[in-house]
Write a protein that holds these residues in place. Structure first.
Motif, PDB file in Angstrom:
ATOM      1  N   ILE A   2      57.688  38.352  33.779  1.00  0.00           N
ATOM      2  CA  ILE A   2      56.455  38.568  34.537  1.00  0.00           C
ATOM      3  C   ILE A   2      56.364  37.551  35.671  1.00  0.00           C
ATOM      4  CG2 ILE A   2      53.938  38.525  34.415  1.00  0.00           C
ATOM      5  CD1 ILE A   2      54.135  39.553  31.601  1.00  0.00           C
ATOM      6  N   ASP A   3      56.075  38.031  36.864  1.00  0.00           N
ATOM      7  CA  ASP A   3      55.978  37.198  38.056  1.00  0.00           C
ATOM      8  C   ASP A   3      54.622  36.490  38.091  1.00  0.00           C
ATOM      9  OD1 ASP A   3      55.319  36.612  40.960  1.00  0.00           O
ATOM     10  OD2 ASP A   3      57.402  37.266  41.153  1.00  0.00           O
ATOM     11  N   VAL A   4      54.643  35.177  38.196  1.00  0.00           N
ATOM     12  CA  VAL A   4      53.404  34.383  38.178  1.00  0.00           C
ATOM     13  C   VAL A   4      52.541  34.699  39.390  1.00  0.00           C
ATOM     14  CG1 VAL A   4      52.469  32.043  38.268  1.00  0.00           C
ATOM     15  CG2 VAL A   4      54.439  32.536  36.810  1.00  0.00           C
ATOM     16  N   ARG A   5      53.162  34.893  40.558  1.00  0.00           N
ATOM     17  CA  ARG A   5      52.369  35.182  41.762  1.00  0.00           C
ATOM     18  C   ARG A   5      51.622  36.509  41.621  1.00  0.00           C
ATOM     19  NH1 ARG A   5      57.198  34.479  45.913  1.00  0.00           N
ATOM     20  NH2 ARG A   5      58.139  35.565  44.137  1.00  0.00           N
ATOM     21  N   ARG A   6      52.254  37.483  41.002  1.00  0.00           N
ATOM     22  CA  ARG A   6      51.572  38.758  40.788  1.00  0.00           C
ATOM     23  C   ARG A   6      50.435  38.617  39.776  1.00  0.00           C
ATOM     24  NH1 ARG A   6      57.315  41.969  40.599  1.00  0.00           N
ATOM     25  NH2 ARG A   6      57.554  42.217  42.868  1.00  0.00           N
ATOM     26  N   GLN A   8      48.579  36.027  39.596  1.00  0.00           N
ATOM     27  CA  GLN A   8      47.478  35.448  40.366  1.00  0.00           C
ATOM     28  C   GLN A   8      46.784  36.516  41.213  1.00  0.00           C
ATOM     29  OE1 GLN A   8      49.846  32.368  42.213  1.00  0.00           O
ATOM     30  NE2 GLN A   8      49.046  30.798  40.825  1.00  0.00           N
ATOM     31  N   VAL A   9      47.564  37.479  41.715  1.00  0.00           N
ATOM     32  CA  VAL A   9      46.955  38.598  42.449  1.00  0.00           C
ATOM     33  C   VAL A   9      46.052  39.406  41.519  1.00  0.00           C
ATOM     34  CG1 VAL A   9      47.445  40.799  43.603  1.00  0.00           C
ATOM     35  CG2 VAL A   9      48.798  38.754  44.165  1.00  0.00           C
ATOM     36  N   LEU A  10      46.536  39.673  40.302  1.00  0.00           N
ATOM     37  CA  LEU A  10      45.723  40.399  39.327  1.00  0.00           C
ATOM     38  C   LEU A  10      44.417  39.660  39.054  1.00  0.00           C
ATOM     39  CD1 LEU A  10      45.319  42.604  37.120  1.00  0.00           C
ATOM     40  CD2 LEU A  10      46.539  41.049  35.544  1.00  0.00           C
ATOM     41  N   ARG A  11      44.502  38.382  38.887  1.00  0.00           N
ATOM     42  CA  ARG A  11      43.288  37.594  38.618  1.00  0.00           C
ATOM     43  C   ARG A  11      42.306  37.698  39.782  1.00  0.00           C
ATOM     44  NH1 ARG A  11      42.608  31.089  38.357  1.00  0.00           N
ATOM     45  NH2 ARG A  11      40.656  31.035  37.187  1.00  0.00           N
ATOM     46  N   ALA A  12      42.817  37.684  41.010  1.00  0.00           N
ATOM     47  CA  ALA A  12      41.950  37.801  42.182  1.00  0.00           C
ATOM     48  C   ALA A  12      41.266  39.155  42.210  1.00  0.00           C
ATOM     49  CB  ALA A  12      42.761  37.592  43.457  1.00  0.00           C
ATOM     50  N   THR A  59      41.851  46.257  31.943  1.00  0.00           N
ATOM     51  CA  THR A  59      42.082  46.728  30.584  1.00  0.00           C
ATOM     52  C   THR A  59      42.133  45.512  29.668  1.00  0.00           C
ATOM     53  OG1 THR A  59      44.478  46.585  30.796  1.00  0.00           O
ATOM     54  CG2 THR A  59      43.449  48.653  31.478  1.00  0.00           C
ATOM     55  N   GLU A  60      42.254  45.776  28.383  1.00  0.00           N
ATOM     56  CA  GLU A  60      42.388  44.656  27.435  1.00  0.00           C
ATOM     57  C   GLU A  60      43.612  43.815  27.780  1.00  0.00           C
ATOM     58  OE1 GLU A  60      42.600  43.838  22.602  1.00  0.00           O
ATOM     59  OE2 GLU A  60      42.525  45.896  23.391  1.00  0.00           O
ATOM     60  N   ALA A  61      44.709  44.484  28.164  1.00  0.00           N
ATOM     61  CA  ALA A  61      45.928  43.752  28.542  1.00  0.00           C
ATOM     62  C   ALA A  61      45.701  42.955  29.813  1.00  0.00           C
ATOM     63  CB  ALA A  61      47.090  44.730  28.730  1.00  0.00           C
ATOM     64  N   GLY A  62      44.918  43.540  30.740  1.00  0.00           N
ATOM     65  CA  GLY A  62      44.622  42.828  31.981  1.00  0.00           C
ATOM     66  C   GLY A  62      43.825  41.563  31.734  1.00  0.00           C
ATOM     67  N   LEU A  63      42.815  41.651  30.834  1.00  0.00           N
ATOM     68  CA  LEU A  63      42.033  40.460  30.491  1.00  0.00           C
ATOM     69  C   LEU A  63      42.895  39.391  29.825  1.00  0.00           C
ATOM     70  CD1 LEU A  63      38.741  42.111  29.141  1.00  0.00           C
ATOM     71  CD2 LEU A  63      39.011  40.739  31.231  1.00  0.00           C
ATOM     72  N   LEU A  64      43.789  39.834  28.922  1.00  0.00           N
ATOM     73  CA  LEU A  64      44.675  38.893  28.241  1.00  0.00           C
ATOM     74  C   LEU A  64      45.545  38.154  29.245  1.00  0.00           C
ATOM     75  CD1 LEU A  64      45.994  37.838  25.571  1.00  0.00           C
ATOM     76  CD2 LEU A  64      47.591  39.760  25.773  1.00  0.00           C
ATOM     77  N   LEU A  65      46.142  38.907  30.158  1.00  0.00           N
ATOM     78  CA  LEU A  65      47.039  38.290  31.133  1.00  0.00           C
ATOM     79  C   LEU A  65      46.273  37.364  32.071  1.00  0.00           C
ATOM     80  CD1 LEU A  65      50.066  38.474  31.557  1.00  0.00           C
ATOM     81  CD2 LEU A  65      49.686  40.234  33.292  1.00  0.00           C
ATOM     82  N   THR A  66      45.031  37.746  32.388  1.00  0.00           N
ATOM     83  CA  THR A  66      44.229  36.911  33.282  1.00  0.00           C
ATOM     84  C   THR A  66      43.900  35.566  32.649  1.00  0.00           C
ATOM     85  OG1 THR A  66      43.265  38.875  34.309  1.00  0.00           O
ATOM     86  CG2 THR A  66      42.082  36.808  34.601  1.00  0.00           C
ATOM     87  N   ARG A  67      43.640  35.562  31.335  1.00  0.00           N
ATOM     88  CA  ARG A  67      43.369  34.277  30.661  1.00  0.00           C
ATOM     89  C   ARG A  67      44.575  33.354  30.767  1.00  0.00           C
ATOM     90  NH1 ARG A  67      40.698  37.677  26.847  1.00  0.00           N
ATOM     91  NH2 ARG A  67      42.504  37.642  25.441  1.00  0.00           N
ATOM     92  N   TYR A  68      45.760  33.903  30.572  1.00  0.00           N
ATOM     93  CA  TYR A  68      46.968  33.084  30.701  1.00  0.00           C
ATOM     94  C   TYR A  68      47.197  32.668  32.157  1.00  0.00           C
ATOM     95  CZ  TYR A  68      48.467  33.746  25.888  1.00  0.00           C
ATOM     96  OH  TYR A  68      48.547  33.701  24.517  1.00  0.00           O
ATOM     97  N   THR A  69      46.811  33.534  33.090  1.00  0.00           N
ATOM     98  CA  THR A  69      46.965  33.189  34.506  1.00  0.00           C
ATOM     99  C   THR A  69      46.149  31.954  34.850  1.00  0.00           C
ATOM    100  OG1 THR A  69      47.285  35.521  35.060  1.00  0.00           O
ATOM    101  CG2 THR A  69      46.725  34.052  36.864  1.00  0.00           C
ATOM    102  N   ALA A  70      44.944  31.866  34.303  1.00  0.00           N
ATOM    103  CA  ALA A  70      44.092  30.712  34.575  1.00  0.00           C
ATOM    104  C   ALA A  70      44.752  29.426  34.080  1.00  0.00           C
ATOM    105  CB  ALA A  70      42.727  30.901  33.919  1.00  0.00           C
ATOM    106  N   VAL A  71      45.321  29.496  32.883  1.00  0.00           N
ATOM    107  CA  VAL A  71      45.998  28.309  32.324  1.00  0.00           C
ATOM    108  C   VAL A  71      47.210  27.943  33.172  1.00  0.00           C
ATOM    109  CG1 VAL A  71      47.235  27.410  30.326  1.00  0.00           C
ATOM    110  CG2 VAL A  71      45.179  28.812  30.001  1.00  0.00           C
ATOM    111  N   ILE A  72      48.004  28.974  33.525  1.00  0.00           N
ATOM    112  CA  ILE A  72      49.211  28.717  34.315  1.00  0.00           C
ATOM    113  C   ILE A  72      48.851  28.142  35.680  1.00  0.00           C
ATOM    114  CG2 ILE A  72      51.144  29.844  35.483  1.00  0.00           C
ATOM    115  CD1 ILE A  72      51.253  31.800  33.098  1.00  0.00           C
ATOM    116  N   SER A  73      47.826  28.675  36.324  1.00  0.00           N
ATOM    117  CA  SER A  73      47.414  28.180  37.637  1.00  0.00           C
ATOM    118  C   SER A  73      46.982  26.724  37.564  1.00  0.00           C
ATOM    119  CB  SER A  73      46.270  29.046  38.186  1.00  0.00           C
ATOM    120  OG  SER A  73      46.704  30.373  38.390  1.00  0.00           O
ATOM    121  N   GLU A  74      46.264  26.391  36.483  1.00  0.00           N
ATOM    122  CA  GLU A  74      45.843  24.993  36.310  1.00  0.00           C
ATOM    123  C   GLU A  74      47.049  24.078  36.145  1.00  0.00           C
ATOM    124  OE1 GLU A  74      43.147  22.282  33.237  1.00  0.00           O
ATOM    125  OE2 GLU A  74      43.122  24.476  33.101  1.00  0.00           O
TER     126      GLU A  74
END
Length: 316
Positions: A2-6, A8-12, A59-74
């Motif tokens: 999974i691409d980290v930059r993508r 971050q786009v999902l989170r935005a 989706t549920e998967a989108g929310l899950l990935l977004t939580r990890y995105t926040a941690v990764i971005s930090e």
């Protein structure tokens, strides 16, 4: 993967509520944002967004990935800050390998300056055999090694050699020796004397034997010592004369006289060995500048030969 930059786009997209708003925030076109989300869903193997009216929701998967995105971005932000501090010399670790005679007069003041200018950098100086020290630099276990004879294969191994100074040898005589009355000795003055071997064969002894050969004689080593302090004790006891480099005379025996040499004056060349490219580190550049500063300060210090000569003339 999974691409980290993508991510971050999902989170935005999720935080802004629409592809259009995320595009405006990130400075992309809505089409580019949609392409990134589609590619991310292929990588994840599951839908991440679903349309709701004119917007989207995760989706549920989108929310899950977004939580990890926040941690990764930090963590990425922390990593970028740490890298910036490392580049600027505000943090990190500096490992130095050295040989004994440069410790008191060259290494100690240099490390003191590094500590003043880069107080957050941890410093690890260790005494090491020069061959082992160079190997540690090559393997990445040390940042810098102080040596007398640089490795011939240094460029091939990705190492860089920096010349720091030439350390001249001094004649060391018993304090009451007739030659102690002279301020400067010709090397041939010592040709008929018994000699104390002050160090093992190697890069520090070679300049001495080479200079004696150039002066037309081979020293008669009557006593053997492999450190400068013991060699001075042997000389003070009258067992012979010896040559010791200036940096090796930081601790002077009270029973010896130290004199400059000429015709020739043998030097040993002291070098720093580092990995090619590592000189971009500010803390390493500071250390090399500090070595040169310490070497210059050592040359400006009044030598023991002058003090002994004054005592000889005054009869004290």
């Amino acid at each position: 993967m999974i691409d980290v930059r993508r991510m971050q786009v999902l989170r935005a997209v999720i935080t802004s509520g629409s592809v259009t708003a995320a595009a405006a925030h990130l400075g992309y076109t809505p089409s580019a944002i949609s392409q990134q989300i589609t590619a991310l869903e292929k990588e994840a193997g599951i839908a991440l967004l679903e349309r709701v009216g004119r917007g989207v929701r995760p989706t549920e998967a989108g929310l899950l990935l977004t939580r990890y995105t926040a941690v990764i971005s930090e963590r990425l932000a922390e990593a970028e800050t740490a890298l910036a501090d490392l580049r600027a010399g505000r943090e990190g670790r500096l490992t130095v390998r050295y040989f004994a005679s440069v410790g008191p007069t060259l290494l100690a003041p240099a490390l003191a300056r590094v500590r003043r200018e880069h107080p957050a950098v941890a410093i690890d100086p260790r005494l090491a055999d020069p061959d082992d020290a160079v190997a540690e630099v090559y393997e990445g276990d040390a940042d810098l090694a102080l040596v007398v004879r640089p490795p011939a294969e240094a460029p091939r191994r990705g190492l860089q050699v920096v010349h720091l100074l030439d350390d001249p040898y001094r004649a060391v005589l018993p304090a009451g020796h007739p030659l102690a009355a002279k301020r400067v000795l010709d090397l041939t003055d010592l040709a008929g004397e018994p000699w104390v071997l002050s160090e093992p064969p190697g890069p520090c002894l070679a300049p001495v034997t080479d200079a004696c050969a150039a002066a037309g004689f081979s020293p008669d080593f009557a006593s053997t010592s492999q450190d400068y302090a013991t060699a001075q004790g042997f000389v003070a006891a009258g067992l012979g004369v010896t040559l010791v480099p200036r940096l090796g005379l930081s601790a002077r025996h009270p029973g010896v006289a130290v004199r400059r040499l000429r015709h020739p004056e043998p030097p040993r060349a002291i070098h720093a060995v580092v990995r090619s490219g590592s000189l971009e580190r500010p803390v390493l550049r500071t250390l090399l500048d500090a070595f040169r500063e310490a070497a210059g300060a050592g040359r400006r210090m009044p030598g023991a030969e002058g003090r002994v000569a004054r005592r000889t003339r005054s009869g004290s």
